[in-house]
Design a protein around this motif. Sequence first.
Motif, mmCIF file in Angstrom:
data_model
loop_
_atom_site.group_PDB
_atom_site.id
_atom_site.type_symbol
_atom_site.label_atom_id
_atom_site.label_comp_id
_atom_site.label_asym_id
_atom_site.label_seq_id
_atom_site.Cartn_x
_atom_site.Cartn_y
_atom_site.Cartn_z
ATOM 1 N N ALA A 111 41.865 41.259 0.007
ATOM 2 C CA ALA A 111 42.281 41.996 1.206
ATOM 3 C C ALA A 111 41.250 41.764 2.303
ATOM 4 O O ALA A 111 40.126 41.337 2.040
ATOM 5 N N ALA A 112 41.649 42.061 3.540
ATOM 6 C CA ALA A 112 40.720 41.949 4.670
ATOM 7 C C ALA A 112 39.665 43.039 4.566
ATOM 8 O O ALA A 112 39.960 44.180 4.197
ATOM 9 N N VAL A 113 38.411 42.683 4.870
ATOM 10 C CA VAL A 113 37.306 43.637 4.763
ATOM 11 C C VAL A 113 36.524 43.674 6.069
ATOM 12 O O VAL A 113 36.638 42.784 6.905
ATOM 13 N N ASP A 114 35.719 44.741 6.210
ATOM 14 C CA ASP A 114 34.855 44.903 7.375
ATOM 15 C C ASP A 114 33.443 44.464 6.985
ATOM 16 O O ASP A 114 32.731 45.200 6.309
ATOM 17 N N PRO A 115 33.015 43.265 7.395
ATOM 18 C CA PRO A 115 31.694 42.776 6.978
ATOM 19 C C PRO A 115 30.542 43.626 7.506
ATOM 20 O O PRO A 115 29.485 43.688 6.886
ATOM 21 N N GLU A 116 30.735 44.306 8.618
ATOM 22 C CA GLU A 116 29.662 45.124 9.213
ATOM 23 C C GLU A 116 29.328 46.343 8.359
ATOM 24 O O GLU A 116 28.206 46.825 8.389
ATOM 25 N N ARG A 117 30.284 46.838 7.606
ATOM 26 C CA ARG A 117 30.052 48.035 6.789
ATOM 27 C C ARG A 117 29.830 47.710 5.309
ATOM 28 O O ARG A 117 29.763 48.599 4.476
ATOM 29 N N THR A 118 29.696 46.433 4.988
ATOM 30 C CA THR A 118 29.482 46.007 3.605
ATOM 31 C C THR A 118 28.094 46.427 3.139
ATOM 32 O O THR A 118 27.127 46.377 3.897
ATOM 33 N N ARG A 119 27.994 46.844 1.891
ATOM 34 C CA ARG A 119 26.686 47.212 1.324
ATOM 35 C C ARG A 119 26.564 46.612 -0.076
ATOM 36 O O ARG A 119 27.563 46.364 -0.742
ATOM 37 N N ALA A 120 25.331 46.365 -0.479
ATOM 38 C CA ALA A 120 25.074 45.766 -1.785
ATOM 39 C C ALA A 120 23.921 46.491 -2.460
ATOM 40 O O ALA A 120 22.965 46.896 -1.801
ATOM 41 N N ALA A 121 24.016 46.645 -3.768
ATOM 42 C CA ALA A 121 22.956 47.271 -4.560
ATOM 43 C C ALA A 121 22.733 46.431 -5.806
ATOM 44 O O ALA A 121 23.686 45.903 -6.387
#
Length: 150
Positions: A111-121
């Motif tokens: 699906a389309a995502v918002d790269p600006e609000r992506t987070r990684a842990a």
Amino acid sequence: MVEIRYDRLSSIQGMQRQMEKLLDYLGSSKPPMVHFARMWEPAVDVYETQENIVVLVELAGVKQDRLEVVVEGSAVIVKGERKEIAPGGSKTYYQIEIPRGRFERAVPLPAAVDPERTRAAYEDGLLEIVLPKTNEGRVVRLKVRTPEDL
């Protein structure tokens, strides 16, 4: 005039015998205990929740500072490197199954995502990338009506 006859059947049977000999040889020899690979790709799980696409990447032994995550178009790309665990010294390997070296894995997103609000842990060898979904690029199916339905 010279007539040359070509017996295709005996030629095919000869090739078959040679292949059987080769397969017998390969089947009887011991498989190598050490497999060398140039590039490796980490294992990945991708799942969707109501709000997010989540990508879980298995990276045991990879240090956090050796990781790079890029959201590009409709994919997330994970790059990094797993270094030698105990470098130096003389070693005799009897089995090698843990891949080492540089890796890169491109994961297509459903699906389309918002790269600006992506987070990684990153914790315990698992990299979790949470990509918030967006309506951009969403496919909408419309029911086509006749003028009488309106």
